[in-house]
Design an enzyme around this catalytic site. Structure first.
Site, PDB file in Angstrom:
ATOM      1  N   GLY A   8     -33.260  -0.960 -28.334  1.00 27.90           N
ATOM      2  CA  GLY A   8     -34.496  -2.224 -27.979  1.00 27.90           C
ATOM      3  C   GLY A   8     -33.425  -3.449 -27.831  1.00 27.90           C
ATOM      4  N   ALA A   9     -32.483  -3.690 -27.221  1.00 27.85           N
ATOM      5  CA  ALA A   9     -31.333  -4.712 -27.159  1.00 27.85           C
ATOM      6  C   ALA A   9     -31.898  -5.517 -26.073  1.00 27.85           C
ATOM      7  CB  ALA A   9     -30.075  -4.051 -27.372  1.00 27.85           C
ATOM      8  N   SER A  10     -32.805  -5.400 -24.915  1.00 24.40           N
ATOM      9  CA  SER A  10     -32.951  -6.098 -23.739  1.00 24.40           C
ATOM     10  C   SER A  10     -33.155  -7.678 -24.193  1.00 24.40           C
ATOM     11  CB  SER A  10     -33.613  -5.473 -22.759  1.00 24.40           C
ATOM     12  OG  SER A  10     -34.915  -5.281 -23.296  1.00 24.40           O
ATOM     13  N   ARG A  11     -33.876  -7.865 -25.543  1.00 23.47           N
ATOM     14  CA  ARG A  11     -34.541  -9.251 -25.642  1.00 23.47           C
ATOM     15  C   ARG A  11     -34.344  -9.389 -27.025  1.00 23.47           C
ATOM     16  NH1 ARG A  11     -40.593  -7.973 -24.191  1.00 23.47           N
ATOM     17  NH2 ARG A  11     -41.291  -7.634 -26.359  1.00 23.47           N
ATOM     18  N   ASP A  59     -36.061   5.620 -24.561  1.00 23.37           N
ATOM     19  CA  ASP A  59     -37.170   5.229 -25.253  1.00 23.37           C
ATOM     20  C   ASP A  59     -37.121   5.765 -26.634  1.00 23.37           C
ATOM     21  OD1 ASP A  59     -39.663   5.585 -26.226  1.00 23.37           O
ATOM     22  OD2 ASP A  59     -40.714   5.804 -24.381  1.00 23.37           O
ATOM     23  N   ASN A  86     -33.190  -1.085 -34.179  1.00 24.24           N
ATOM     24  CA  ASN A  86     -33.742  -2.386 -33.987  1.00 24.24           C
ATOM     25  C   ASN A  86     -35.386  -2.159 -33.061  1.00 24.24           C
ATOM     26  OD1 ASN A  86     -33.892  -5.230 -33.778  1.00 24.24           O
ATOM     27  ND2 ASN A  86     -34.042  -4.510 -31.401  1.00 24.24           N
ATOM     28  N   TYR A 151     -48.391  -1.106 -38.727  1.00 20.59           N
ATOM     29  CA  TYR A 151     -47.011  -1.774 -38.832  1.00 20.59           C
ATOM     30  C   TYR A 151     -46.239  -1.783 -39.970  1.00 20.59           C
ATOM     31  CZ  TYR A 151     -43.382  -5.300 -37.385  1.00 20.59           C
ATOM     32  OH  TYR A 151     -42.004  -5.889 -37.301  1.00 20.59           O
ATOM     33  N   ALA A 153     -46.629   0.066 -42.643  1.00 26.01           N
ATOM     34  CA  ALA A 153     -46.249   1.345 -43.070  1.00 26.01           C
ATOM     35  C   ALA A 153     -45.103   1.678 -42.683  1.00 26.01           C
ATOM     36  CB  ALA A 153     -47.327   2.093 -42.761  1.00 26.01           C
ATOM     37  N   LYS A 155     -42.579   0.006 -41.377  1.00 21.65           N
ATOM     38  CA  LYS A 155     -41.445  -0.833 -42.031  1.00 21.65           C
ATOM     39  C   LYS A 155     -41.265  -0.531 -43.480  1.00 21.65           C
ATOM     40  CE  LYS A 155     -40.601  -2.854 -38.054  1.00 21.65           C
ATOM     41  NZ  LYS A 155     -39.321  -2.696 -37.222  1.00 21.65           N
TER      42      LYS A 155
END
Ligand code: NAD
Length: 243
Positions: A8-11, A59, A86, A151, A153, A155
């Site tokens: 998930g490193a595009s932003r 994904d 991430n 969310y 849960a 994390k």
């Protein structure tokens, strides 16, 4: 050549981590789900600065894609040195209003995605007897956020998973640590109004929202030799909001 995979490193936070790790000399694999252009932008920035970067579609919620990404990196670059799990999504609202689909999606992206990436990376790191894993939790994983129960849960699960995996891999030369950001001004918080953001910031002892770079700086330290005796820890990056 040392390598780093960031999901998930595009932003947002992942982008800052990828750019920072590239500055440390890692060839970075910029994992992205569907925004190829944004991921390529991150890579171009790194390459124009003399670094090495490659965008890779993955994904996080699809174990077969996660497996393929790690295998690709191992085959192409020989080692997998740093992995930052991430990728994540939020889910706001009362639990009673969450659909079964939303619950499954958040768990599969945030928690299963993290576990799968760590599993695949661990296979490589165990064989090379070295490696560094950083997982991305949240302050809500530490104390629970109202209207963010699922969310929270995921994390919270990431925290206990990271501690357990750190114990499992320590003797094999692999460190596992977790960062728990507070309020970082990124697109994941786009559901908040400016008024809500201001109210949150008013409660932060350091008096400002966090930046993606604040989190990236902690990741750089955790993956460096300076943190060579640190494993199984949760580093809170929240301006003092949750202590
Ligand atoms: P963001 O929404 O900008 O970034 C999330 C990234 O994850 C995006 O690049 C998105 O495309 C990616 N992603 C989402 N689903 C994916 C999937 N299925 N596969 C691969 N990638 C996927 O927000 P951010 O703040 O940069 O979030 C990064 C991480 O930090 C998340 O795990 C988030 O939960 C965590 N976090 C953020 C904050 C905050 O306040 N911003 C606080 C605590 C924790």
């Amino acid at each position: 050549m040392k390598t780093a995979i960031i999901s998930g490193a595009s932003r947002g936070i992942g982008r800052a981590i990828a750019i920072s790790l590239a500055k440390e000399g890692y060839a970075v694999i910029v994992g992205y789900c569907d925004n190829k252009d944004k991921a390529q932008e991150v890579c171009d920035l790194i390459i124009n600065d003399g670094g090495i970067a490659q965008a890779y579609q993955c994904d996080a919620s699809k174990p077969s894609q996660v497996k393929a990404m790690v295998e690709y990196v191992k085959t192409k670059y020989s080692t997998v040195d740093v992995v930052v799990a991430n990728a994540g999504i939020g889910a706001y609202g009362m639990l009673i209003d969450h659909s079964d689909e939303t619950i499954a999606k958040v768990i599969n992206t945030n928690l299963v995605g993290c576990i799968t990436l760590c599993k695949e990376a661990s296979k490589v790191m165990l064989s090379q007897k070295s490696g560094n894993i950083v997982t991305v939790s949240s302050m809500w994983g530490q104390v629970g956020g109202s209207c963010e129960s699922v969310y929270s849960a995921t994390k919270g699960g990431i925290i206990s998973f990271s501690k357990a995996l750190a114990k499992e891999l320590a003797l094999c030369g692999v460190r596992v640590n977790c960062v728990a950001p507070g309020f970082i001004d990124t697109e994941i918080n786009n559901n908040l109004t400016q008024e809500e953001k201001d109210a949150l910031i008013a409660d932060i002892p350091l008096g400002r929202a966090g930046t993606p770079q604040d989190v990236a700086d902690a990741v750089i330290w955790l993956t460096s030799e300076k943190a060579g005796y640190v494993t199984g820890q949760v580093i809170s990056i929240n301006g003092g909001l949750v202590i």
